[in-house]
Design a protein around this motif. Sequence first.
Motif, mmCIF file in Angstrom:
data_model
loop_
_atom_site.group_PDB
_atom_site.id
_atom_site.type_symbol
_atom_site.label_atom_id
_atom_site.label_comp_id
_atom_site.label_asym_id
_atom_site.label_seq_id
_atom_site.Cartn_x
_atom_site.Cartn_y
_atom_site.Cartn_z
ATOM 1 N N TYR A 199 34.227 30.416 42.144
ATOM 2 C CA TYR A 199 34.854 31.365 41.113
ATOM 3 C C TYR A 199 35.913 32.288 41.855
ATOM 4 O O TYR A 199 35.435 32.859 42.465
ATOM 5 N N SER A 221 40.011 33.121 33.282
ATOM 6 C CA SER A 221 38.945 33.392 34.228
ATOM 7 C C SER A 221 38.085 32.164 34.508
ATOM 8 O O SER A 221 38.165 31.361 33.634
ATOM 9 N N ASP A 222 37.459 32.256 35.453
ATOM 10 C CA ASP A 222 36.601 30.907 35.984
ATOM 11 C C ASP A 222 35.258 31.097 35.056
ATOM 12 O O ASP A 222 34.574 30.389 34.678
ATOM 13 N N VAL A 264 33.194 34.206 32.696
ATOM 14 C CA VAL A 264 33.117 35.741 31.641
ATOM 15 C C VAL A 264 31.722 36.148 31.646
ATOM 16 O O VAL A 264 30.759 35.131 31.422
ATOM 17 N N HIS A 301 39.807 44.570 42.216
ATOM 18 C CA HIS A 301 39.370 44.606 40.736
ATOM 19 C C HIS A 301 40.527 45.182 39.845
ATOM 20 O O HIS A 301 41.375 45.557 40.506
ATOM 21 N N SER A 335 42.678 37.434 28.465
ATOM 22 C CA SER A 335 41.971 37.731 29.650
ATOM 23 C C SER A 335 40.752 36.607 30.078
ATOM 24 O O SER A 335 40.602 36.184 31.088
ATOM 25 N N ALA A 336 40.192 36.301 28.858
ATOM 26 C CA ALA A 336 39.005 35.414 29.306
ATOM 27 C C ALA A 336 39.308 34.010 29.778
ATOM 28 O O ALA A 336 38.780 33.539 30.642
ATOM 29 N N THR A 364 38.153 34.112 39.651
ATOM 30 C CA THR A 364 38.620 35.314 38.622
ATOM 31 C C THR A 364 37.318 35.404 37.653
ATOM 32 O O THR A 364 37.071 34.309 37.311
ATOM 33 N N ILE A 365 36.813 36.436 37.790
ATOM 34 C CA ILE A 365 35.666 36.649 36.884
ATOM 35 C C ILE A 365 36.149 37.953 36.202
ATOM 36 O O ILE A 365 36.456 39.107 36.527
ATOM 37 N N THR A 366 35.670 37.724 34.698
ATOM 38 C CA THR A 366 36.162 39.055 33.888
ATOM 39 C C THR A 366 34.884 39.621 33.316
ATOM 40 O O THR A 366 33.858 38.722 32.660
ATOM 41 N N ARG A 399 35.967 29.087 27.877
ATOM 42 C CA ARG A 399 35.444 29.357 29.299
ATOM 43 C C ARG A 399 34.007 29.799 29.262
ATOM 44 O O ARG A 399 33.266 30.048 28.135
#
Length: 280
Positions: free
Chosen positions: A3, A111-112, A114, A88, A107-108, A5-7, A140
Motif C-alpha cells: 500500500y 488510494s490503495d 481506505v 500526509h 480521493s478514495a 496511498t492510504i485514505t 477500492r
Amino acid sequence: MTYKTITAVLSVAEDAEKVTQHALAIAERHGAHLIGVHAETPIVVTIAAPMEFPDPNAIMEQQAQAQAVSRTIQKTFRTLAQRAGVPHEWRLFTGSAGYSASGVIDSARASDLVVAAQLDPTGDGPSRADIEDLLYESGRPLCLVSEAVAGPETPERVLVAWNGTRESARAVFDALPLLKEAKEIEIFTVDARDSASEHAAFSGTEIASALTRHGLTVTVNSVSSGGDTVAHVINRRVSQTGANLLVMGAFSHSWLRHRLFGGVTSAMMKDLRVPAIMSR
C-alpha cells in the motif's frame, strides 16, 4: 504489492483519533502516503409553514459548530501524523453531498486502501450512507476499524470469510499486503456449496493454494451454520482463533443497491470484533 496511498475517512471527532492511528500504523509499515478526508455538510433547514422562518443566529451557530468539528478533526489528524513522521495531507470537502461528493470518492479511488470507522450499531456516525458510498462507489478496498479493537496491530492471525464469489476473491487479493504480514491465515467457509470447479467438501482449497504460492501459511476450515446466522458464526470463529483481522467480500443475493447492505454484510459491519478488509 504494497500500500502506497492510504485514505483515512474521518467522519466524527469521536472516531478521528482511532481511525487516524490505525491508518498511520499501516502507512508506517508500508511506507505509504496518508490522506485525511473529512466531509463537512452544510446545515439544511426545512421550513414547515410559511410563517415559520428559521432564526439566522441559530443557523449560524449550527454552521459554526460544524466548522469547529472540522477543525478538531483536522488538528487530531495533523498532530498524530506529524508525530509519527508519516507523509500526509489534509482534504476538507464542503457540500450537501457529504461522503458521496465527487472529491471524496475521487480521493478514495486514487488510494490503495481506505480506512474508516465501522457502522455504529446505536447511532448514525459514520452513517450507513457514508460507508455504502465509499464501498460501492470508490471501487477500492475498505478497512473498517472495529469498536472492539484496543489499538492498531500488525495482523498476526487472519480469518478470511470465503464463499467463492467475485467479491470474496477481490477482498483476498486486495488484502494481500496485510496477509503477507500475518503468521497464520485461515480460509473459513460457512455452509459451503458445490461450484463449477470445486466440490463443497474442498471449498477454499483453491484460494488457499494460491496464497501458499505467495509463501503464506494457510489452513482451510469449513463449517455448517446449524441454523445460526452466518455473521454470528464468523464472529465466533474470529474469537476462537484469536484473529486480529477479518477479510471478506461485501456481497448479497440482490442486484438492487439498496438491498446490498442486507444480510451478512450489514450484520458484520455493525458487529465487527476486529478490523476488517471489505471489497466490492
